[in-house]
Design an enzyme around this catalytic site. Sequence first.
Site, PDB file in Angstrom:
ATOM      1  N   GLU A  63      35.979  43.542  34.935  1.00  0.00           N
ATOM      2  CA  GLU A  63      35.190  43.547  35.022  1.00  0.00           C
ATOM      3  C   GLU A  63      33.955  43.796  35.715  1.00  0.00           C
ATOM      4  O   GLU A  63      34.706  45.356  35.576  1.00  0.00           O
ATOM      5  CB  GLU A  63      36.518  43.194  36.872  1.00  0.00           C
ATOM      6  N   CYS A 101      35.206  39.427  41.747  1.00  0.00           N
ATOM      7  CA  CYS A 101      33.938  38.584  42.529  1.00  0.00           C
ATOM      8  C   CYS A 101      32.153  38.419  41.444  1.00  0.00           C
ATOM      9  O   CYS A 101      32.442  37.838  42.166  1.00  0.00           O
ATOM     10  CB  CYS A 101      34.112  39.826  43.221  1.00  0.00           C
ATOM     11  N   ASN A 158      38.158  32.298  41.367  1.00  0.00           N
ATOM     12  CA  ASN A 158      38.842  33.485  41.995  1.00  0.00           C
ATOM     13  C   ASN A 158      39.883  33.785  42.738  1.00  0.00           C
ATOM     14  O   ASN A 158      40.530  33.045  42.982  1.00  0.00           O
ATOM     15  CB  ASN A 158      37.976  34.844  41.235  1.00  0.00           C
ATOM     16  N   GLU A 159      39.851  34.289  43.784  1.00  0.00           N
ATOM     17  CA  GLU A 159      39.693  34.918  45.228  1.00  0.00           C
ATOM     18  C   GLU A 159      39.381  33.511  46.111  1.00  0.00           C
ATOM     19  O   GLU A 159      39.132  33.546  47.628  1.00  0.00           O
ATOM     20  CB  GLU A 159      40.003  36.123  45.611  1.00  0.00           C
TER      21      GLU A 159
HETATM   22  O1  AHR Z   1      39.373  43.934  41.109  1.00  0.00           O
HETATM   23  C1  AHR Z   1      37.694  44.256  42.513  1.00  0.00           C
HETATM   24  C2  AHR Z   1      38.135  43.220  43.108  1.00  0.00           C
HETATM   25  O2  AHR Z   1      38.600  42.786  43.734  1.00  0.00           O
HETATM   26  C3  AHR Z   1      37.665  41.486  42.138  1.00  0.00           C
HETATM   27  O3  AHR Z   1      36.768  41.900  42.128  1.00  0.00           O
HETATM   28  C4  AHR Z   1      38.069  40.929  43.037  1.00  0.00           C
HETATM   29  O4  AHR Z   1      38.769  39.587  42.371  1.00  0.00           O
HETATM   30  C5  AHR Z   1      39.278  40.989  44.520  1.00  0.00           C
HETATM   31  O5  AHR Z   1      38.914  41.423  45.746  1.00  0.00           O
END
Ligand code: AHR
Length: 664
Positions: free
Chosen positions: A52, A251, A382-383
């Site tokens: 990321e 994110c 993603n989340e």
């Molecule tokens: O790894 C950091 C963050 O943690 C990532 O962006 C997200 O997917 C999770 O909340």
Amino acid sequence: MNHSCKIKGASKIIGALGLLMSAASVYALDLEVDASKSLTKIQPTMYGIFFEDINFAADGGLYAEMVKNRSFEFDTRMMGWKEPNSSTQSFNEQSGIANIIHTSDNKTNKNFARITINNDKGYELINEGFRGMGVKKGEKYNLSLKAANHAGDIKKIRVQLIDKDKKVLAEASISPNSPQWKNYSAQLTANATEAKAQLKLSFEGKGDIDLDMISLFPEDTWKNRKGGLRKDLVQLLYDLKPGFLRFPGGCIVEGRTLAERYQWKKTVGNVEDRESMINRWNKEFAHKPAPDYFQSFGLGFFEYFQLAEDIGASPLPILSCGIACQFNTGELVPLAELDPYVQDALDLIEFANGDLTTPWGKVRADMGHPKPFNLKMIGVGNEQWGYQYIERFKVFQAAIKAKYPEIKIVSGAGPFPEGPHFDYAQAELKKLNAELVDEHYYKDPKWFRENVTRYDNYDRSGPKIFAGEFAAQSVATVSPDNKNNWETAFSEAAFMTGLERNADVVYLTSYAPLLAHVDAWQWTPDLIWFNNLESYGSANYYVQKLFSNNKGTDLIAITNQGKPVTGQSNLFATATKDENTQEVIIKLVNTDSKPQTLSINIKGAQLKGSGTLTKLTSANLDDLNSFEKPKNIYPVDTKFNAKGDKLSVEAGAYSVNVLKLKVK
Ligand code: AHR
């Protein structure tokens, strides 16, 4: 709401009861390994990498560009640049000045700097780099810029690398000679090593000169690619032998707003035409602001695919599903307007795999990769959580499967590994025959040791698991005080024996986040830490490496009194065999403060007498790797000889051990 909502209160558990077993005892456990039967195949993707762009992982990190805000596109146009002796009391006395010219709105690289030199009083334009620039004695650095002589007679630009005392570390010059935009380059060789160098431009002559894309790269990049990636960091990734590379996050995919989501199409093609954008981690944490964190997209989707190929990993891109980060704005694209998002996914598959007759396959080929990238998986969101995700996921799923039935789709299960959002996602995704579900666990070390059996009773008829983001948090989730200490690392190792033991349902796993600049991070802990000159793997990195480098091809049983080894006497174990090398591989994680003597019976194979025992251990729960001691916690290999069907091994206190034994 923001990420700090994840903090579940301080959970420091050093010296936790589970770790401090009876003071004097040295356990003696009998284990049995059954090599006669493969319980399931270990997926080639079992251990991978989650990348990321957080903590300056891309710009200022993996992407080896040394100039920050090279094309003056940051919101504060001159951020990263300074003009130390530009201003004087009167305008007539001013040595020179940079003005930002903002051109027509349909260009992606809209701004450039017009440098006006008024006299010979020594105007300087200095770039501070990403918390400095790392230069190494004897190494070469390639400078490039675009220039146009707008007016006057500026004939020379002197380019220097300087240290904090303005001592010159390297020097070259450029002779701009055209009123039209033209590319210029020069090479500098450093006469000293310096972690916080800066780039200084000074000018000969008077007048106006326009500058854009002022860029500096080390010549020594990964695979010597021009404008490439930092070699030491890619090497650390390569050494993991990762089964997959997930990119670009996290994110970052979602964006704080939909406008700030990651849009892959804007990250391919000519580097200078890629539109810069704020990085969502720029202002996520009040306690770790990074106002100078932007995305140049010099590391874009082509480069991610290329990186995956270079390190032998299956590419796993994740795309926005039309929901901005629900910890931030949670903006939703109306379902009726979801088409462009879905089209992005379809076009990405074409970009990766399409032949040269397809529009996006041609873009890839024109960028220098006519062969397909062999994309097999793609992530949608993603989340995200709630029905908003499920209804959008359905649209993506239908469109992707209709056109590319062979592509596996990764769906999200939200940010937490339990609770109402998680349960809802599980149930709905099962109904939708989802293939791979991404679960995230940012928990305290004890949770990792206590959840080793998490997948033992998982529904075998449901989706497969992508343990996509995990990391034990030594203090609390998103606490800036979290450390990559030994307790977190061996607790993750214990948990990973549970992932491996359930390899029939767990298909992919990755630690998160991957990279962190020691002077510019937002999130800790992280797998790999770096500064502008050096990098090191955390203790957690070596746990990942041990598992990934020793995964084997088939899961076999390892038991204690007929039961899986899931914490009896604080011992955790898993076993595999490797059909290619004819080896049995036994992983033993001792989370106890005392050593344990283990006697192991091997059924269904005979030990040939040769093998290795790799130990990763440290005396204290708080021990760490660091720039000063990068190998404080580091795997040590010893020869291990055992013949026949029995062996005895000592698993030291707080240790992760891998036995690799040739069998017949
Ligand atoms: O790894 C950091 C963050 O943690 C990532 O962006 C997200 O997917 C999770 O909340």
